[in-house]
Design a protein around this motif. Sequence first.
Motif, short mmCIF file in Angstrom:
data_model
loop_
_atom_site.label_atom_id
_atom_site.label_comp_id
_atom_site.label_asym_id
_atom_site.label_seq_id
_atom_site.Cartn_x
_atom_site.Cartn_y
_atom_site.Cartn_z
N PHE A 161 -3.65 -0.73 -7.17
CA PHE A 161 -2.45 -0.05 -6.64
C PHE A 161 -1.75 0.36 -8.07
N VAL A 162 -2.46 1.70 -8.68
CA VAL A 162 -1.92 2.28 -9.94
C VAL A 162 -1.06 3.44 -9.76
N VAL A 163 -0.24 3.54 -10.28
CA VAL A 163 0.92 4.77 -10.13
C VAL A 163 1.31 5.29 -11.51
N TYR A 176 11.65 9.89 -8.88
CA TYR A 176 10.29 10.21 -8.78
C TYR A 176 9.80 10.68 -7.32
N GLY A 177 10.96 11.03 -6.38
CA GLY A 177 10.49 11.35 -5.21
C GLY A 177 9.81 10.20 -4.20
N LEU A 178 10.43 9.14 -4.23
CA LEU A 178 9.52 8.08 -3.52
C LEU A 178 10.51 7.78 -2.18
N SER A 232 11.12 -1.15 1.62
CA SER A 232 9.67 -0.38 1.19
C SER A 232 9.72 0.70 0.38
N VAL A 233 8.87 0.75 -0.36
CA VAL A 233 8.81 1.94 -1.55
C VAL A 233 7.74 2.82 -1.20
N ARG A 234 7.41 3.90 -0.64
CA ARG A 234 6.29 4.57 -0.37
C ARG A 234 6.02 5.62 -1.40
N TRP A 235 4.95 5.73 -2.01
CA TRP A 235 4.42 6.78 -2.98
C TRP A 235 3.89 7.97 -2.26
N PRO A 236 4.26 9.21 -2.55
CA PRO A 236 3.61 10.26 -1.83
C PRO A 236 2.01 10.41 -1.90
#
Length: 423
Positions: free
Chosen positions: A321-323, A403-405, A419-423
């Motif tokens: 899980f790399v962002v 970051y637009g999450l 919850s935090v969701r990445w686009p």
Amino acid sequence: MKLIYRIALRLSLVLLPLMALWGVLFYLTMVDEINDEADDALEDYSERIIMRVLAGRELPRPGDGSNNSYSIVALGADEAARRPHIDYYDAEVYIPEKEETEPARVLTTIFRDAGGGFYELKVATPTFEKEDLLRAILCWVVVLYFVLLLTTISLTVWVFQRSMRPLYALLRWLDGYLPGRRSAPVPCATRIVEFRRLAAAAQQAVDRSEALFEQQKRFVGDASHELQTPLAVLGNRIEWLLDRTDPTEVQAEELFKMQRTLQRIVRLNKTLLLLTKIDNGQFPESAEVDLAALVSEQVALCDEVYVRRGIVCTVRACGAFVVRMNESLAMTLVSNLLKNAYLHTPEGGAVAVSLCDGTLTVANDGPAPLDGQRIFERFYQGVRKEGSSGLGLALVSAVGRYYGLRVGYRHDGARHVFSVRWP
């Protein structure tokens, strides 16, 4: 209820009595017109019979090709005076040829012969079945009502949607608007004066909101920055008093209380300053961050801090899980989510962390749901806990906006789930 649905409902309610009234008027008008035609024919037929009686000519015989029937009855002078000279009414008449009764229009009239005798002439002609007519009219009124209703509503919806496109565009824009975040100009692609005025009013409100937001950020940043020096001086003075003097036990206890309170104020001040920096976009540096490793590190730290509460934390990762984001902000995001979960979990409860499908989920035990509309506001605390500043989730939300999450909260009946969701 949406405006278009309310309009359709009101149209239906208005059209129903109008169509019912139209059906009644149509029925009464048709019956009156048919009766007029039948009365004219009966009047002509009765005149021919009376003329034949007065002239002594042969009267028409039943079944001579005409649907009319008649009867002549002699009356006394008194009885003739009591009865109306001419009268029209509906009745059921027996038809010998069909051996059944049928509805008919009847005319009764009184006349005198050459000898002065009074006679009553009753003339009848078959007419329509009013009950059948009423059922037919009712059926067609219902059909016409639904056809007219569907046509009217369809046209209304079509015209309404085309006319309201600028309003819907403005509403979509307002739904996506957040103060302090760059957004497209207020949509105003219309020549309708009212919508142009509404767009102008919205733009003015947005401009005022942006100006106030900038003033608030500048004030919080300046105030937090200016408070750093006096807070540090106060901390040093308290430490000097504890180290260089010989306070009594009571004085030392009070000094320690002051020191703990001051440390809380310092943490609060640093958090406010961090929020201001995030809102001002002062974290341009970014790197590849392994959130799974960061979560493991923070879970171990929280387990050590809250070991006395007996909280059990489980971590589930579905691969790497790399962002890409600022390392400091990634640490802020993870640490505040975990701290919030540990702080608000009852003793002996459980915390579950999941990193799957581009979503970081942190869940903790808790039976009472929180206010999902305010949970990410600054200083909002559903249940006040010692050591909580009310800014942890506000920091999470600020990092998400930066970051637009997609940051969310829900309660599944037994657990709070963030919850935090990445686009």
